[in-house]
Write an enzyme that holds these catalytic residues in place. Structure first.
Site, mmCIF file in Angstrom:
data_model
loop_
_atom_site.group_PDB
_atom_site.id
_atom_site.type_symbol
_atom_site.label_atom_id
_atom_site.label_comp_id
_atom_site.label_asym_id
_atom_site.label_seq_id
_atom_site.Cartn_x
_atom_site.Cartn_y
_atom_site.Cartn_z
ATOM 1 N N CYS A 140 -13.354 1.384 -15.364
ATOM 2 C CA CYS A 140 -13.917 2.737 -15.240
ATOM 3 C C CYS A 140 -12.783 3.748 -15.129
ATOM 4 C CB CYS A 140 -14.837 2.795 -14.015
ATOM 5 S SG CYS A 140 -15.915 4.243 -13.963
ATOM 6 N N ASP A 169 -9.668 5.713 -2.771
ATOM 7 C CA ASP A 169 -8.569 6.274 -3.556
ATOM 8 C C ASP A 169 -9.165 6.938 -4.800
ATOM 9 O OD1 ASP A 169 -9.227 4.225 -5.297
ATOM 10 O OD2 ASP A 169 -7.186 3.447 -5.495
ATOM 11 N N CYS A 219 -25.622 2.010 -13.773
ATOM 12 C CA CYS A 219 -24.737 3.170 -13.645
ATOM 13 C C CYS A 219 -25.492 4.477 -13.926
ATOM 14 C CB CYS A 219 -23.562 3.027 -14.615
ATOM 15 S SG CYS A 219 -22.484 4.476 -14.671
ATOM 16 N N GLU A 233 0.821 -1.217 0.000
ATOM 17 C CA GLU A 233 0.000 0.000 0.000
ATOM 18 C C GLU A 233 0.853 1.264 0.000
ATOM 19 O OE1 GLU A 233 -3.036 0.451 -0.603
ATOM 20 O OE2 GLU A 233 -3.717 -1.628 -0.552
ATOM 21 N N TYR A 275 -6.107 6.698 4.388
ATOM 22 C CA TYR A 275 -6.277 5.710 3.322
ATOM 23 C C TYR A 275 -5.535 4.412 3.666
ATOM 24 C CZ TYR A 275 -5.437 2.916 -0.707
ATOM 25 O OH TYR A 275 -5.333 1.814 -1.522
#
Length: 291
Positions: free
Chosen positions: A191, A136, A207, A35, A118
């Site tokens: 996306c 994020d 969507c 991460e 985060y």
């Protein structure tokens, strides 16, 4: 309109990337290292360095026992090398105060040096399967489109963004953690910001952006990060000299990397302030702890 958790997690089970830090046997330490490395750095660049780090430093105490210089050198070309020092500092605390095991609780994770909102939630979700909203850039974009019908997310708002994702998560820990990973993967693979592959999207039918006719993003312009000619580039070039040397070097060696002396000296000073370089008593420059 929105996100069908079961559909999206089913898609993730089928097409999610096979990454080493997603393997069931990967420790929470491995997830934490991934991460930190993945912040503002693509997966393809992170993966080989992550594998090297985990082979060399499989537990926090192993990293903590190494010098800062070794850690900065091993960080290689991942960029933003202060992350290496933050990880080193966090490893020392985990080793000393948490029995060499990365904590599972978000608040305890947040208390570690260099661990922000985060990263703490990502470790809780991805290492320990906990229900925690992980937000994020990719997740914000998916939510903006699928839920709000906007072409992209506007400026970040921690409170609003967390609440948006929190509302999507199933109440149970494991399904919520998997949905967090699936939302991120959808934003990374399908996306995307510039050329979303809507035909491949598992939640296309629901969507809101698609139902609204895919309106263009009309919010504030986003800052585009440049690299060429920036202080970040110069700092990287200066660090490259030290990473490639066996010991301290003269300033004349560093002066060769950039013609503009004012910018070069400013960047050298900033590396000293950040603790990424040290100056010896006789005026040479070295990686921290290597003189």
């Amino acid at each position: 309109m929105g996100v069908d958790a079961k559909v999206l997690t089913g898609w993730f089970d089928e097409v999610g990337r096979d990454l080493p830090w997603r393997e069931p046997e990967c420790s929470a330490w491995g997830v934490l290292v991934s991460e930190i490395m993945l912040q503002q750095t693509p997966v393809a660049r992170v993966q080989p360095i992550w594998l090297e780090w985990m082979a060399r430093w499989p537990v926090p105490s192993a990293l903590a026992a190494s010098s800062q210089g070794e850690v900065v050198r091993a960080w290689g070309k991942l960029g933003y090398p202060r992350r290496a020092l933050r990880l080193h500092a966090a490893a020392a605390v985990i080793a000393a105060e948490h029995g060499d095991v990365v904590p599972s609780d978000v608040d305890t994770l947040l208390a570690l040096p260099g661990i922000g909102a985060y990263t703490a939630r990502a470790v809780a979700a991805f290492a320990y399967g906990k229900r925690a909203p992980v937000v994020d850039t990719n997740v914000r974009r998916v939510v903006a489109r699928a839920v709000h019908g906007a072409g992209d997310a506007g400026p970040p708002s921690n409170t609003r963004d967390m609440a948006d994702v929190e509302a999507l998560l199933p109440p149970e820990d494991a399904p919520a953690a998997k949905l967090s990973a699936a939302l991120m993967e959808l934003g990374a693979l399908v996306c995307t910001a510039r050329s979303p592959r809507c035909a491949d999207c598992p939640i296309y039918e629901d969507c809101a952006w698609q139902h609204a006719g895919k309106p263009a993003y009309a919010g504030p312009a986003k800052q585009v990060q440049k690299f060429a000619g920036t202080d970040r580039q110069v700092r990287g070039l200066l660090l490259d000299v030290l990473r490639g040397s066996e010991g301290p070097v003269e300033k004349a060696r560093l002066d060769l990397v950039w013609d503009e002396s004012g910018q070069r000296d400013r960047c050298l000073d900033s590396l000293l302030v950040d603790g990424l370089l040290e100056q010896t008593q006789d005026g040479l420059f070295a990686l921290p702890g290597e003189h």
